[in-house]
Design a protein around this motif. Sequence first.
Motif, PDB file in Angstrom:
ATOM      1  N   PHE A  67      17.872  62.072   8.740  1.00 49.98           N
ATOM      2  CA  PHE A  67      16.495  62.537   8.616  1.00 49.98           C
ATOM      3  C   PHE A  67      16.348  64.021   8.289  1.00 49.98           C
ATOM      4  O   PHE A  67      15.396  64.407   7.621  1.00 49.98           O
ATOM      5  CB  PHE A  67      15.723  62.252   9.915  1.00 49.98           C
ATOM      6  N   ILE A  68      17.245  64.848   8.767  1.00 43.50           N
ATOM      7  CA  ILE A  68      17.007  66.291   8.682  1.00 43.50           C
ATOM      8  C   ILE A  68      17.732  66.950   7.518  1.00 43.50           C
ATOM      9  O   ILE A  68      17.151  67.775   6.807  1.00 43.50           O
ATOM     10  CB  ILE A  68      17.399  66.974  10.015  1.00 43.50           C
ATOM     11  N   TRP A  69      18.984  66.595   7.300  1.00 47.29           N
ATOM     12  CA  TRP A  69      19.829  67.354   6.384  1.00 47.29           C
ATOM     13  C   TRP A  69      19.221  67.501   4.994  1.00 47.29           C
ATOM     14  O   TRP A  69      19.218  68.594   4.425  1.00 47.29           O
ATOM     15  CB  TRP A  69      21.214  66.721   6.305  1.00 47.29           C
ATOM     16  N   ASP A  70      18.696  66.418   4.418  1.00 47.43           N
ATOM     17  CA  ASP A  70      18.158  66.510   3.054  1.00 47.43           C
ATOM     18  C   ASP A  70      16.671  66.160   3.004  1.00 47.43           C
ATOM     19  O   ASP A  70      16.179  65.649   2.003  1.00 47.43           O
ATOM     20  CB  ASP A  70      18.949  65.602   2.105  1.00 47.43           C
ATOM     21  N   ASN A  71      15.963  66.456   4.089  1.00 47.83           N
ATOM     22  CA  ASN A  71      14.549  66.094   4.172  1.00 47.83           C
ATOM     23  C   ASN A  71      13.720  67.330   4.520  1.00 47.83           C
ATOM     24  O   ASN A  71      13.788  67.848   5.638  1.00 47.83           O
ATOM     25  CB  ASN A  71      14.361  65.006   5.240  1.00 47.83           C
ATOM     26  N   LYS A  72      12.949  67.794   3.557  1.00 52.28           N
ATOM     27  CA  LYS A  72      12.194  69.030   3.735  1.00 52.28           C
ATOM     28  C   LYS A  72      11.170  68.920   4.860  1.00 52.28           C
ATOM     29  O   LYS A  72      10.985  69.859   5.643  1.00 52.28           O
ATOM     30  CB  LYS A  72      11.495  69.404   2.423  1.00 52.28           C
ATOM     31  N   PHE A  73      10.493  67.768   4.948  1.00 53.20           N
ATOM     32  CA  PHE A  73       9.477  67.607   5.987  1.00 53.20           C
ATOM     33  C   PHE A  73      10.094  67.749   7.375  1.00 53.20           C
ATOM     34  O   PHE A  73       9.576  68.480   8.229  1.00 53.20           O
ATOM     35  CB  PHE A  73       8.789  66.246   5.864  1.00 53.20           C
ATOM     36  N   CYS A  74      11.204  67.051   7.622  1.00 56.16           N
ATOM     37  CA  CYS A  74      11.843  67.107   8.936  1.00 56.16           C
ATOM     38  C   CYS A  74      12.465  68.477   9.197  1.00 56.16           C
ATOM     39  O   CYS A  74      12.481  68.951  10.336  1.00 56.16           O
ATOM     40  CB  CYS A  74      12.896  66.010   9.057  1.00 56.16           C
TER      41      CYS A  74
END
Length: 379
Positions: A19-26
Amino acid sequence: MKDQIKDKLDIIADVWNDFIWDNKFCRNQINFSPEAESNYFGDILGYFYDTFDIIYKKKNGAEHAENFASHISFLQSIYVQQDFIEEMLILFKTNIVKGDLKLDNDYSLNREIRNELVGHPFRKLDSKVISSTVFGYERSPDTITYLRYHTNNNFNCEIIKVKIEDITKRHTSFLNTYFDIIIEKLKSVTAKYSEELEAVKNKMETVSFPSLVKIISQKFKPFLENTFLYDEKSILEIYEKRKQHKRYSIVYDSFLSDLKKRIFEMQENCNTIFNKLVFTDHHIELPLFDDDGNLINIFPLKVKEGRKKESYHYELGKLSTKRQPKEFDFFSGFLKAKCSHKTVLFELERMRNHLDNDVEYLSSHKLISRILKEDDYDC
C-alpha cells in the motif's frame, strides 16, 4: 514470543509493500520523507529479522569470552531494535517521540543495562568519573552478571545480576506495545485508502473516460503502471480507437473490468492484510456413513478424462512481449502450425508489421488470445 512479534512485523512489512511504497495517497498519510525513497525501511525490516534469533535463542558458551560476546550481541541487538522502533514511530506518524519512550520501563530499564555494560562502561561527567562496570566471570546462559563501581556507592563494588528472561520479557512487551500502535495507524491508512478506491469506483459511471484515467493516475497509479497497454498514453489511444475494431474494444473493456476487479481486491486486502492465518495439523476424521446410514465411498471411481482442448499457452506467452523479427517468426510459426483460423493468422501478420508499436502489437495479441480461448472459435 518471537513468533507473535514476527507476525506483527510481517503485517507492517506487507502494508508497506502493498500500500505505501508506490502509492502516493498512502504515502501522504505518513511521514514519507525523501529519505524514505531509498527504502531504508527495508533495511530496518532486514535488521529485525536478522537479530530475532540473537535475542530469543538461548546460548550457552563453553568459554567466558563466548558468554561475553553473546551477552554483548544480545544487549546491542535490543538497543538497536529500540532505536528502529523510535524511527518507525516517526515514519508512521504516530506522534510518539523519544521522550515518551523514556517513560516506558520496558524501554528505559533495558536501555540502562545496555548502556552500563556496552555503551558506556566507563562514564565521566564534567571530567569526573561517575561509574565503571565490568562483566563478571560467573558463566550462565540465564543470567548476566557484572561488577559496578558507582559514585553513589562511594565506588564500592556491587555485584549486579540480571536475568536474561526478564530483559527478554520487557523487550517483547516493548515491541508488542509499539508494533500494535503502528498497526493501528496503518489500519487507519488503509481504511482511508479503501474509501478513496470506492470513490474511484463510483466515478467510473459518472465521468468521461479521459477524466477517469486522470483520477486513476492520482489515486490508483500502480494499476496504470503494472499492465501492458494500461499506461495513461496507451489506454487513451485505445479509447479513441475502441469503435474502429474489436481488438481495441477488447482492451478497453478489459481495462474497465480489470479496474473493478482490482479495486475490489485492494479493498478486500485493506482488511485481510491484518489477519494472520493460523494453520494447524489437527487430524480430521472423515465420516464413514451419511445421514441416512449409507456407507460413504471414500475412494470414488476415477472418470476418464475426455480429449484435452488444444493449448496455445506457450506460443501466446512467447509472443506477449515484443521480439526481433527472427524471434517473432520462430514462435509465431508454432502457432500457425496449430491454428488455421483466418482472423488469428491475419492478426499475427499484423503483429509482425507492428513490432515497434506497443498499442497495435499488443491489441492484436489480445484479440488472438480472446479468440483462442472462446468456445465458438475452433481452429
